[in-house]
Write an enzyme that holds these catalytic residues in place. Structure first.
Site, PDB file in Angstrom:
ATOM      1  N   GLU A   7      10.978 -19.734 -16.410  1.00 55.57           N
ATOM      2  CA  GLU A   7      10.945 -20.748 -15.352  1.00 55.57           C
ATOM      3  C   GLU A   7      12.146 -21.683 -15.441  1.00 55.57           C
ATOM      4  O   GLU A   7      12.450 -22.223 -16.496  1.00 55.57           O
ATOM      5  CB  GLU A   7       9.648 -21.573 -15.449  1.00 55.57           C
ATOM      6  CG  GLU A   7       8.375 -20.747 -15.272  1.00 55.57           C
ATOM      7  CD  GLU A   7       8.227 -20.139 -13.872  1.00 55.57           C
ATOM      8  OE1 GLU A   7       8.994 -20.536 -12.960  1.00 55.57           O
ATOM      9  OE2 GLU A   7       7.346 -19.276 -13.698  1.00 55.57           O
ATOM     10  N   CYS A  55      -0.042 -24.953 -15.424  1.00 53.53           N
ATOM     11  CA  CYS A  55       1.190 -24.584 -16.133  1.00 53.53           C
ATOM     12  C   CYS A  55       2.345 -25.469 -15.705  1.00 53.53           C
ATOM     13  O   CYS A  55       3.074 -26.019 -16.540  1.00 53.53           O
ATOM     14  CB  CYS A  55       1.536 -23.116 -15.876  1.00 53.53           C
ATOM     15  SG  CYS A  55       0.403 -21.987 -16.697  1.00 53.53           S
ATOM     16  N   HIS A 111       6.247 -17.778 -17.916  1.00 56.33           N
ATOM     17  CA  HIS A 111       5.027 -17.160 -17.382  1.00 56.33           C
ATOM     18  C   HIS A 111       4.985 -15.689 -17.794  1.00 56.33           C
ATOM     19  O   HIS A 111       5.996 -14.972 -17.646  1.00 56.33           O
ATOM     20  CB  HIS A 111       4.982 -17.262 -15.851  1.00 56.33           C
ATOM     21  CG  HIS A 111       4.176 -18.431 -15.374  1.00 56.33           C
ATOM     22  ND1 HIS A 111       4.688 -19.412 -14.564  1.00 56.33           N
ATOM     23  CD2 HIS A 111       2.876 -18.777 -15.593  1.00 56.33           C
ATOM     24  CE1 HIS A 111       3.750 -20.317 -14.306  1.00 56.33           C
ATOM     25  NE2 HIS A 111       2.637 -19.951 -14.914  1.00 56.33           N
TER      26      HIS A 111
HETATM   27  N1  PCA Z   1      -1.933 -20.010 -16.375  1.00 58.44           N
HETATM   28  C1  PCA Z   1      -2.212 -21.057 -15.421  1.00 58.44           C
HETATM   29  C2  PCA Z   1      -2.796 -22.185 -16.238  1.00 58.44           C
HETATM   30  C3  PCA Z   1      -3.133 -21.609 -17.568  1.00 58.44           C
HETATM   31  C4  PCA Z   1      -2.466 -20.293 -17.592  1.00 58.44           C
HETATM   32  O1  PCA Z   1      -2.419 -19.533 -18.582  1.00 58.44           O
HETATM   33  C5  PCA Z   1      -1.025 -21.433 -14.536  1.00 58.44           C
HETATM   34  O2  PCA Z   1      -0.167 -20.571 -14.278  1.00 58.44           O
HETATM   35  O3  PCA Z   1      -0.945 -22.567 -14.062  1.00 58.44           O
END
Ligand code: PCA
Length: 208
Positions: free
Chosen positions: A78, A141, A165
């Site tokens: 990100e 996140c 991610h």
């Molecule tokens: N993914 C979510 C919140 C916790 C996670 O593992 C997100 O992408 O916001």
């Protein structure tokens, strides 16, 4: 020796497991890396407060937060966190948000301070599917990414920080990325952080 912090998240929403929890807890630390592992609750506010406490205690040179993104196919590095939250599936404490800033007086976006192009190159070299992403979402996140980065900058802490991610594993989605590949991705990211230039900035800063 470089000190790194890797965080994962607990399960949330309809997912009975969160592969980022497994990856954060079991990824092997490459040579020359001292790894602190932390699993965070999927709760706005609390996740960032907990992580910041551990950063203050451990003073890592860099911290990487991992989160599951169920719709993705590749490891997503990100680039930016946005000062916005908007989610209709509640977090693990029942919180919902609609079109709200995370911090009323914060800048609209904050960048990663991880060397993501070097990380991208390292993963490509290993044939791990990867992309640089410009959208960390508007859920927990992105909240963690924004809130932690905002506080590190406000306090002047010399800790590189960013968010990665991870796609689902095949137990969640048949087209998912195997856990072993996800682990290798995070190991390669740690190696990249070890190999970039890190002055021991924590020790030269006045501790407030
Ligand atoms: N993914 C979510 C919140 C916790 C996670 O593992 C997100 O992408 O916001």
């Amino acid at each position: 020796m470089i000190k790194l912090l890797v965080t994962g998240f607990e399960p949330f929403a309809e997912f009975p497991v969160n592969p980022t929890q497994t990856v954060a807890m079991t990824v092997s630390a490459p040579e020359g890396v001292m790894l602190t592992r932390l699993i965070l609750p999927v709760i706005i506010g609390e996740c960032a407060a907990r992580m910041l406490r551990v950063i203050e205690e451990e003073r890592p040179a860099a911290a990487i937060s991992l989160g599951l993104s169920s719709g993705r196919k590749v490891v997503s590095l990100e680039r930016i966190a946005v000062n916005w939250e908007d989610f209709q599936v509640s977090d693990n404490a029942g919180n919902l948000r609609r079109d709200a800033p995370i911090m009323a007086d914060g800048p609209l976006a904050l960048p990663t301070t991880l060397p993501i192009r070097q990380m991208e190159a390292a993963l490509r070299q290993d044939r791990i599917p990867v992309e640089v992403s410009y959208a960390a979402g508007t859920y927990v996140c992105n909240h963690l990414f924004y809130a932690v980065q905002h506080e590190l900058l406000r306090r002047g802490r010399p800790c590189r920080y960013g968010f990665v991610h991870l796609p689902p594993t095949p137990d969640i989605d048949p087209d998912g990325l195997p856990l072993a590949t996800q682990m290798r991705a995070v190991t390669r990211i740690c190696e990249t952080l070890r190999d970039v230039d890190h002055p021991d900035a924590w020790s030269s800063l006045a501790w407030r």
